[in-house]
Design a protein around this motif. Structure first.
Motif, PDB file in Angstrom:
ATOM      1  N   PRO A 138       6.518  13.322  11.492  1.00 11.97           N
ATOM      2  CA  PRO A 138       7.852  13.924  11.311  1.00 11.97           C
ATOM      3  C   PRO A 138       7.811  15.404  10.951  1.00 11.97           C
ATOM      4  O   PRO A 138       8.856  16.051  10.889  1.00 11.97           O
ATOM      5  CB  PRO A 138       8.459  13.093  10.168  1.00 11.97           C
ATOM      6  CG  PRO A 138       7.286  12.542   9.440  1.00 11.97           C
ATOM      7  CD  PRO A 138       6.236  12.299  10.481  1.00 11.97           C
ATOM      8  N   ASN A 139       6.623  15.943  10.731  1.00  6.42           N
ATOM      9  CA  ASN A 139       6.498  17.369  10.435  1.00  6.42           C
ATOM     10  C   ASN A 139       6.327  18.217  11.692  1.00  6.42           C
ATOM     11  O   ASN A 139       6.251  19.452  11.600  1.00  6.42           O
ATOM     12  CB  ASN A 139       5.310  17.611   9.498  1.00  6.42           C
ATOM     13  CG  ASN A 139       5.537  17.017   8.120  1.00  6.42           C
ATOM     14  OD1 ASN A 139       6.592  17.194   7.521  1.00  6.42           O
ATOM     15  ND2 ASN A 139       4.548  16.281   7.619  1.00  6.42           N
ATOM     16  N   LEU A 140       6.259  17.564  12.868  1.00  7.59           N
ATOM     17  CA  LEU A 140       6.105  18.309  14.112  1.00  7.59           C
ATOM     18  C   LEU A 140       7.471  18.801  14.595  1.00  7.59           C
ATOM     19  O   LEU A 140       8.359  18.000  14.884  1.00  7.59           O
ATOM     20  CB  LEU A 140       5.485  17.420  15.200  1.00  7.59           C
ATOM     21  CG  LEU A 140       4.020  17.031  15.031  1.00  7.59           C
ATOM     22  CD1 LEU A 140       3.622  16.040  16.129  1.00  7.59           C
ATOM     23  CD2 LEU A 140       3.115  18.257  15.071  1.00  7.59           C
ATOM     24  N   PRO A 141       7.675  20.117  14.706  1.00  9.00           N
ATOM     25  CA  PRO A 141       8.923  20.636  15.271  1.00  9.00           C
ATOM     26  C   PRO A 141       9.010  20.303  16.765  1.00  9.00           C
ATOM     27  O   PRO A 141       7.985  20.097  17.428  1.00  9.00           O
ATOM     28  CB  PRO A 141       8.810  22.148  15.058  1.00  9.00           C
ATOM     29  CG  PRO A 141       7.749  22.337  14.034  1.00  9.00           C
ATOM     30  CD  PRO A 141       6.793  21.201  14.242  1.00  9.00           C
ATOM     31  N   ILE A 142      10.245  20.277  17.289  1.00  8.05           N
ATOM     32  CA  ILE A 142      10.471  20.057  18.713  1.00  8.05           C
ATOM     33  C   ILE A 142      11.182  21.271  19.293  1.00  8.05           C
ATOM     34  O   ILE A 142      12.209  21.708  18.777  1.00  8.05           O
ATOM     35  CB  ILE A 142      11.336  18.803  18.969  1.00  8.05           C
ATOM     36  CG1 ILE A 142      10.684  17.559  18.371  1.00  8.05           C
ATOM     37  CG2 ILE A 142      11.568  18.613  20.466  1.00  8.05           C
ATOM     38  CD1 ILE A 142      11.537  16.294  18.520  1.00  8.05           C
ATOM     39  N   LEU A 143      10.637  21.822  20.374  1.00  8.30           N
ATOM     40  CA  LEU A 143      11.278  22.930  21.062  1.00  8.30           C
ATOM     41  C   LEU A 143      12.267  22.405  22.087  1.00  8.30           C
ATOM     42  O   LEU A 143      11.983  21.416  22.789  1.00  8.30           O
ATOM     43  CB  LEU A 143      10.246  23.813  21.774  1.00  8.30           C
ATOM     44  CG  LEU A 143       9.691  25.003  20.984  1.00  8.30           C
ATOM     45  CD1 LEU A 143       8.875  24.527  19.801  1.00  8.30           C
ATOM     46  CD2 LEU A 143       8.864  25.915  21.887  1.00  8.30           C
ATOM     47  N   GLY A 144      13.420  23.078  22.206  1.00  8.67           N
ATOM     48  CA  GLY A 144      14.411  22.668  23.187  1.00  8.67           C
ATOM     49  C   GLY A 144      15.437  23.754  23.427  1.00  8.67           C
ATOM     50  O   GLY A 144      15.473  24.777  22.720  1.00  8.67           O
ATOM     51  N   VAL A 162      13.597  23.601  17.202  1.00  5.50           N
ATOM     52  CA  VAL A 162      13.362  25.025  17.431  1.00  5.50           C
ATOM     53  C   VAL A 162      14.022  25.426  18.746  1.00  5.50           C
ATOM     54  O   VAL A 162      13.669  24.918  19.819  1.00  5.50           O
ATOM     55  CB  VAL A 162      11.855  25.340  17.483  1.00  5.50           C
ATOM     56  CG1 VAL A 162      11.629  26.821  17.787  1.00  5.50           C
ATOM     57  CG2 VAL A 162      11.193  24.969  16.164  1.00  5.50           C
ATOM     58  N   SER A 163      15.001  26.322  18.679  1.00 11.71           N
ATOM     59  CA  SER A 163      15.702  26.748  19.895  1.00 11.71           C
ATOM     60  C   SER A 163      14.829  27.708  20.692  1.00 11.71           C
ATOM     61  O   SER A 163      14.148  28.568  20.141  1.00 11.71           O
ATOM     62  CB  SER A 163      17.031  27.407  19.532  1.00 11.71           C
ATOM     63  OG  SER A 163      16.828  28.513  18.680  1.00 11.71           O
ATOM     64  N   GLU A 164      14.885  27.537  22.011  1.00 12.26           N
ATOM     65  CA  GLU A 164      13.984  28.273  22.900  1.00 12.26           C
ATOM     66  C   GLU A 164      14.751  28.945  24.026  1.00 12.26           C
ATOM     67  O   GLU A 164      15.747  28.422  24.523  1.00 12.26           O
ATOM     68  CB  GLU A 164      12.966  27.287  23.495  1.00 12.26           C
ATOM     69  CG  GLU A 164      11.991  27.905  24.471  1.00 12.26           C
ATOM     70  CD  GLU A 164      11.088  26.880  25.125  1.00 12.26           C
ATOM     71  OE1 GLU A 164       9.930  27.221  25.424  1.00 12.26           O
ATOM     72  OE2 GLU A 164      11.539  25.739  25.346  1.00 12.26           O
ATOM     73  N   ALA A 165      14.284  30.104  24.427  1.00 11.28           N
ATOM     74  CA  ALA A 165      14.817  30.802  25.594  1.00 11.28           C
ATOM     75  C   ALA A 165      13.682  31.023  26.589  1.00 11.28           C
ATOM     76  O   ALA A 165      12.512  30.812  26.269  1.00 11.28           O
ATOM     77  CB  ALA A 165      15.428  32.134  25.179  1.00 11.28           C
ATOM     78  N   PHE A 166      14.037  31.446  27.810  1.00  8.94           N
ATOM     79  CA  PHE A 166      13.037  31.587  28.872  1.00  8.94           C
ATOM     80  C   PHE A 166      13.017  33.000  29.433  1.00  8.94           C
ATOM     81  O   PHE A 166      14.043  33.540  29.859  1.00  8.94           O
ATOM     82  CB  PHE A 166      13.318  30.579  29.987  1.00  8.94           C
ATOM     83  CG  PHE A 166      12.991  29.172  29.582  1.00  8.94           C
ATOM     84  CD1 PHE A 166      11.770  28.602  29.908  1.00  8.94           C
ATOM     85  CD2 PHE A 166      13.890  28.427  28.840  1.00  8.94           C
ATOM     86  CE1 PHE A 166      11.448  27.315  29.509  1.00  8.94           C
ATOM     87  CE2 PHE A 166      13.586  27.130  28.432  1.00  8.94           C
ATOM     88  CZ  PHE A 166      12.365  26.580  28.760  1.00  8.94           C
ATOM     89  N   ARG A 217      20.619  32.420  20.661  1.00  8.67           N
ATOM     90  CA  ARG A 217      19.748  32.675  19.519  1.00  8.67           C
ATOM     91  C   ARG A 217      18.517  31.773  19.658  1.00  8.67           C
ATOM     92  O   ARG A 217      18.639  30.557  19.640  1.00  8.67           O
ATOM     93  CB  ARG A 217      20.488  32.380  18.204  1.00  8.67           C
ATOM     94  CG  ARG A 217      19.702  32.817  16.961  1.00  8.67           C
ATOM     95  CD  ARG A 217      20.553  32.670  15.714  1.00  8.67           C
ATOM     96  NE  ARG A 217      21.707  33.553  15.731  1.00  8.67           N
ATOM     97  CZ  ARG A 217      21.668  34.825  15.345  1.00  8.67           C
ATOM     98  NH1 ARG A 217      20.515  35.357  14.933  1.00  8.67           N
ATOM     99  NH2 ARG A 217      22.753  35.566  15.365  1.00  8.67           N
ATOM    100  N   ALA A 218      17.371  32.384  19.815  1.00  6.64           N
ATOM    101  CA  ALA A 218      16.151  31.620  20.049  1.00  6.64           C
ATOM    102  C   ALA A 218      15.051  32.029  19.079  1.00  6.64           C
ATOM    103  O   ALA A 218      14.893  33.208  18.759  1.00  6.64           O
ATOM    104  CB  ALA A 218      15.666  31.819  21.483  1.00  6.64           C
ATOM    105  N   GLU A 219      14.297  31.033  18.609  1.00 10.66           N
ATOM    106  CA  GLU A 219      13.147  31.297  17.746  1.00 10.66           C
ATOM    107  C   GLU A 219      11.868  31.473  18.557  1.00 10.66           C
ATOM    108  O   GLU A 219      10.871  31.975  18.048  1.00 10.66           O
ATOM    109  CB  GLU A 219      12.956  30.141  16.764  1.00 10.66           C
ATOM    110  CG  GLU A 219      14.064  29.963  15.751  1.00 10.66           C
ATOM    111  CD  GLU A 219      13.748  28.862  14.770  1.00 10.66           C
ATOM    112  OE1 GLU A 219      12.856  29.053  13.921  1.00 10.66           O
ATOM    113  OE2 GLU A 219      14.387  27.780  14.860  1.00 10.66           O
TER     114      GLU A 219
END
Length: 252
Positions: A138-144, A162-166, A217-219
């Protein structure tokens, strides 16, 4: 000084077939989405990729996808959620074991291709991915993608989304990615890609396919490792960010 994570899809070679220049990409990015064998990659490629990433000081993440080598994982699959969850657990576990042999560890999860796009809106598959990750660690972040079902469900489940952009993809006005089947979906010019990323990192906006401006807004920002000229694009992006006072660094 502002910091932004740059990630890249790597380890996508298979057997005698080579795709991308991972070692060169590691000179520009801070996170490595390592293919786990279902859409690309094999045990030797995975281990070697983890070793190179660790030596370069790049964070390793599990790039999990549909079981679809022939389609490179980019086709939607109507798979039972329980089976999908098991597939995701399997892939994370495989990468964890091979990473451990190099002294590295898996620190996040990013779905790939068809699965990534599906779980923007497909609630059942998004929940399967979240359940799988939580069951492993449960400590693994998920990018999306920002606003996606997978990030919403991850937050509900107590996981970090974790919010992601391309960097090298065009956007629709609703914030989704333009389908690769459409013209202009993939950006190739390093200078254009660098400006695309600079706008995301400094203004939190992106110009969409119809010319409208979308707040985003992306990390983390992804530069695909399999695109033609990927290394040149990654180099241009890192240089442009540096000139603007933005440091490339992991979101962790």
């Amino acid at each position: 000084m502002a910091i932004i994570d740059l990630n890249s899809d790597v380890g996508e070679s298979f057997g005698r077939w080579t795709l991308g220049d991972d070692a060169a990409m590691f000179e520009s990015v801070s996170s490595a989405n390592v293919a786990c064998g279902f859409h690309a990659g094999d045990p030797s490629v995975i281990r070697s990729t983890c070793e190179k990433a660790a030596k370069a000081g790049v964070v390793i993440g599990a790039h999990v996808g549909y079981r679809d080598l022939a389609g490179f994982g980019r086709r939607f699959m109507d798979i039972d959620p329980t089976e999908l969850a098991d597939d995701v657990v399997y892939q994370i576990g495989a990468l964890q074991a091979l990473a451990a042999t190099t002294g590295a560890r898996v620190q996040y999860v990013k779905p790939h291709g068809g699965l990534y796009n599906a779980i923007v809106k497909h609630t059942a598959q998004a929940r399967a991915v979240v359940d799988a990750v939580k069951s492993v660690d449960p400590n693994l972040p998920i990018l999306g993608l920002p606003g996606s079902e997978v990030l919403r469900l991850a937050e509900e489940a107590g996981l970090r989304g974790v919010s992601e952009a391309f960097a090298d993809r065009a956007y629709n006005p609703d914030g989704t990615l333009v389908s690769r089947s459409q013209p202009g979906a993939v950006l190739h010019d390093p200078a254009e890609v660098a400006q695309h990323v600079l706008r995301m990192a400094t203004e939190q906006t992106v110009k969409t396919i119809d010319g409208s401006i979308l707040n985003i807004r992306a990390e983390s920002i992804c530069v695909h490792g399999d695109s033609p000229g990927a290394v040149a694009m990654a180099t241009a992006v890192k240089s442009a960010l540096g000139d603007a006072g933005v440091t490339v660094g992991s979101f962790l």
